[in-house]
Design a protein around this motif. Structure first.
Motif, PDB file in Angstrom:
ATOM      1  N   ASP A  83       0.844  -1.188   0.000  1.00 12.35           N
ATOM      2  CA  ASP A  83       0.000   0.000   0.000  1.00 12.35           C
ATOM      3  C   ASP A  83       0.884   1.244   0.000  1.00 12.35           C
ATOM      4  O   ASP A  83       1.550   1.549   0.993  1.00 12.35           O
ATOM      5  N   ILE A  84       0.901   1.989  -1.123  1.00 14.54           N
ATOM      6  CA  ILE A  84       1.788   3.144  -1.248  1.00 14.54           C
ATOM      7  C   ILE A  84       1.413   4.266  -0.289  1.00 14.54           C
ATOM      8  O   ILE A  84       2.211   5.180  -0.048  1.00 14.54           O
ATOM      9  N   ASN A  85       0.212   4.224   0.272  1.00 14.12           N
ATOM     10  CA  ASN A  85      -0.198   5.245   1.237  1.00 14.12           C
ATOM     11  C   ASN A  85       0.205   4.884   2.668  1.00 14.12           C
ATOM     12  O   ASN A  85       0.093   5.718   3.569  1.00 14.12           O
ATOM     13  N   ASN A  86       0.674   3.659   2.844  1.00 11.97           N
ATOM     14  CA  ASN A  86       1.135   3.224   4.155  1.00 11.97           C
ATOM     15  C   ASN A  86       2.624   3.562   4.269  1.00 11.97           C
ATOM     16  O   ASN A  86       3.458   2.944   3.618  1.00 11.97           O
ATOM     17  N   LYS A  87       2.958   4.535   5.099  1.00 12.79           N
ATOM     18  CA  LYS A  87       4.338   5.008   5.208  1.00 12.79           C
ATOM     19  C   LYS A  87       5.167   4.193   6.192  1.00 12.79           C
ATOM     20  O   LYS A  87       6.358   4.436   6.363  1.00 12.79           O
ATOM     21  N   LYS A  88       4.548   3.235   6.872  1.00 11.94           N
ATOM     22  CA  LYS A  88       5.225   2.498   7.932  1.00 11.94           C
ATOM     23  C   LYS A  88       5.644   1.096   7.517  1.00 11.94           C
ATOM     24  O   LYS A  88       6.761   0.663   7.818  1.00 11.94           O
ATOM     25  N   ASP A  89       4.743   0.373   6.858  1.00 14.06           N
ATOM     26  CA  ASP A  89       5.020  -1.023   6.505  1.00 14.06           C
ATOM     27  C   ASP A  89       5.849  -1.094   5.231  1.00 14.06           C
ATOM     28  O   ASP A  89       5.321  -0.980   4.118  1.00 14.06           O
ATOM     29  N   ILE A  90       7.154  -1.277   5.390  1.00  7.26           N
ATOM     30  CA  ILE A  90       8.046  -1.341   4.219  1.00  7.26           C
ATOM     31  C   ILE A  90       8.684  -2.727   4.142  1.00  7.26           C
ATOM     32  O   ILE A  90       8.861  -3.412   5.145  1.00  7.26           O
ATOM     33  N   ASP A  91       8.995  -3.145   2.927  1.00  3.87           N
ATOM     34  CA  ASP A  91       9.729  -4.383   2.699  1.00  3.87           C
ATOM     35  C   ASP A  91      10.548  -4.208   1.421  1.00  3.87           C
ATOM     36  O   ASP A  91      10.621  -3.103   0.872  1.00  3.87           O
ATOM     37  N   GLU A  92      11.185  -5.268   0.941  1.00  4.56           N
ATOM     38  CA  GLU A  92      12.019  -5.131  -0.264  1.00  4.56           C
ATOM     39  C   GLU A  92      11.165  -4.871  -1.506  1.00  4.56           C
ATOM     40  O   GLU A  92      11.618  -4.211  -2.443  1.00  4.56           O
ATOM     41  N   SER A  93       9.941  -5.352  -1.503  1.00  2.00           N
ATOM     42  CA  SER A  93       9.053  -5.083  -2.630  1.00  2.00           C
ATOM     43  C   SER A  93       8.674  -3.605  -2.686  1.00  2.00           C
ATOM     44  O   SER A  93       8.699  -2.980  -3.745  1.00  2.00           O
ATOM     45  N   SER A  94       8.352  -3.024  -1.530  1.00  2.00           N
ATOM     46  CA  SER A  94       7.970  -1.606  -1.521  1.00  2.00           C
ATOM     47  C   SER A  94       9.163  -0.712  -1.832  1.00  2.00           C
ATOM     48  O   SER A  94       9.028   0.299  -2.520  1.00  2.00           O
ATOM     49  N   ASP A  95      10.358  -1.084  -1.322  1.00  2.13           N
ATOM     50  CA  ASP A  95      11.548  -0.289  -1.633  1.00  2.13           C
ATOM     51  C   ASP A  95      11.863  -0.338  -3.125  1.00  2.13           C
ATOM     52  O   ASP A  95      12.254   0.671  -3.728  1.00  2.13           O
ATOM     53  N   THR A  96      11.690  -1.512  -3.732  1.00  2.00           N
ATOM     54  CA  THR A  96      11.916  -1.627  -5.170  1.00  2.00           C
ATOM     55  C   THR A  96      10.855  -0.852  -5.943  1.00  2.00           C
ATOM     56  O   THR A  96      11.161  -0.163  -6.926  1.00  2.00           O
ATOM     57  N   TYR A  97       9.618  -0.952  -5.494  1.00  2.14           N
ATOM     58  CA  TYR A  97       8.515  -0.228  -6.130  1.00  2.14           C
ATOM     59  C   TYR A  97       8.808   1.277  -6.125  1.00  2.14           C
ATOM     60  O   TYR A  97       8.708   1.952  -7.165  1.00  2.14           O
ATOM     61  N   ASP A  98       9.176   1.804  -4.961  1.00  2.00           N
ATOM     62  CA  ASP A  98       9.433   3.238  -4.846  1.00  2.00           C
ATOM     63  C   ASP A  98      10.633   3.658  -5.682  1.00  2.00           C
ATOM     64  O   ASP A  98      10.658   4.745  -6.269  1.00  2.00           O
ATOM     65  N   THR A  99      11.653   2.792  -5.757  1.00  2.00           N
ATOM     66  CA  THR A  99      12.829   3.087  -6.567  1.00  2.00           C
ATOM     67  C   THR A  99      12.472   3.134  -8.048  1.00  2.00           C
ATOM     68  O   THR A  99      12.840   4.072  -8.765  1.00  2.00           O
ATOM     69  N   VAL A 100      11.762   2.112  -8.512  1.00  2.00           N
ATOM     70  CA  VAL A 100      11.357   2.067  -9.924  1.00  2.00           C
ATOM     71  C   VAL A 100      10.499   3.278 -10.277  1.00  2.00           C
ATOM     72  O   VAL A 100      10.688   3.912 -11.324  1.00  2.00           O
ATOM     73  N   ASP A 101       9.573   3.618  -9.397  1.00  2.00           N
ATOM     74  CA  ASP A 101       8.697   4.757  -9.650  1.00  2.00           C
ATOM     75  C   ASP A 101       9.496   6.048  -9.791  1.00  2.00           C
ATOM     76  O   ASP A 101       9.236   6.854 -10.687  1.00  2.00           O
ATOM     77  N   TRP A 102      10.487   6.221  -8.906  1.00  2.00           N
ATOM     78  CA  TRP A 102      11.330   7.421  -8.974  1.00  2.00           C
ATOM     79  C   TRP A 102      12.165   7.430 -10.253  1.00  2.00           C
ATOM     80  O   TRP A 102      12.300   8.467 -10.918  1.00  2.00           O
ATOM     81  N   LEU A 103      12.727   6.286 -10.624  1.00  2.00           N
ATOM     82  CA  LEU A 103      13.605   6.205 -11.787  1.00  2.00           C
ATOM     83  C   LEU A 103      12.881   6.586 -13.077  1.00  2.00           C
ATOM     84  O   LEU A 103      13.368   7.400 -13.865  1.00  2.00           O
ATOM     85  N   ILE A 104      11.719   5.993 -13.302  1.00  2.00           N
ATOM     86  CA  ILE A 104      11.039   6.253 -14.570  1.00  2.00           C
ATOM     87  C   ILE A 104      10.494   7.683 -14.649  1.00  2.00           C
ATOM     88  O   ILE A 104      10.262   8.209 -15.740  1.00  2.00           O
ATOM     89  N   LYS A 105      10.301   8.306 -13.500  1.00  2.00           N
ATOM     90  CA  LYS A 105       9.801   9.683 -13.483  1.00  2.00           C
ATOM     91  C   LYS A 105      10.917  10.719 -13.517  1.00  2.00           C
ATOM     92  O   LYS A 105      10.662  11.887 -13.838  1.00  2.00           O
TER      93      LYS A 105
END
Length: 209
Positions: A83-105
């Protein structure tokens, strides 16, 4: 990342900006060195052919390792949902998701497609990115990923493998971002036990674990 932690990321892009390129990414706990402006690795990607094919190569120190902020968690468990709106629950999937999102933008000349690869521990990060993956992550090659430290890697069915003894210090915890190893002194103590040319004598020389 969504919780405010910054992950150190190296980007190597082709000089030719007249076309768009896919992104090849590797996330690792083993350092993306060399660090510092004007310093470059001798090779990019998994092999020379792919390096010459035309990609944007991205390397990232995972959370809590080397130059990245945050706390390192050995084999961090997956949290279903991402859940991208959940700022607390992070894992390797969310870190990769956020990285990919930043890269393509943010990366110039990228074509909106990202591939990830890795061997051993980076293979785990590649596999761990797949649950609830970012839509732009279109290719994934986890090679010989670690899967279970207790029953497979450091232990076999619970029995400690002393053959991994030099790897143990590497997975100790660092306290802040650094470009310097925090485990060399531990290796020096192990080397003092004797030569690895005779594994039995070496392990006996270490003494009681």
């Amino acid at each position: 990342m969504r919780d405010g932690v910054k992950l150190y990321t190296q980007v190597y892009s082709p000089k030719d900006t007249t076309q768009k390129y896919p992104i090849m990414m590797q996330r690792t706990c083993y350092s993306v060195r060399p660090y510092g402006e004007g310093k470059y690795p001798s090779r990019l990607g998994p092999n020379e052919l792919l390096m010459k094919e035309g990609y944007i190569f991205v390397y990232q120190d995972v959370r809590g390792r080397w130059m990245s902020e945050g706390d390192f968690d050995n084999m961090r468990p997956n949290i279903p949902g991402n859940d991208i709106n959940n700022k607390k629950d992070i894992d390797e999937s969310s870190d990769t998701y956020d990285t990919v999102d930043w890269l393509i933008k943010n990366l110039p000349s990228n074509n909106g497609k990202v591939g990830q690869w890795g061997i051993s521990y980076p293979g785990l990060y590649t596999a761990a990115a797949l649950p609830d993956a970012h839509p732009a992550l279109v290719a994934s090659s986890p090679q010989a990923p670690i899967g279970d430290f207790f029953f497979d890697d450091f232990h076999h069915m619970g029995a400690t493998l002393q053959s991994y003894i030099f790897a143990y210090p590497v997975f100790g915890h660092q306290t802040e971002p650094t470009t310097e190893s925090w485990y060399n002194d531990k290796w020096d103590k192990l080397r003092a036990a004797g030569s690895m040319n005779d594994s039995y004598a070496f392990n006996m020389g270490i003494g009681c674990l």
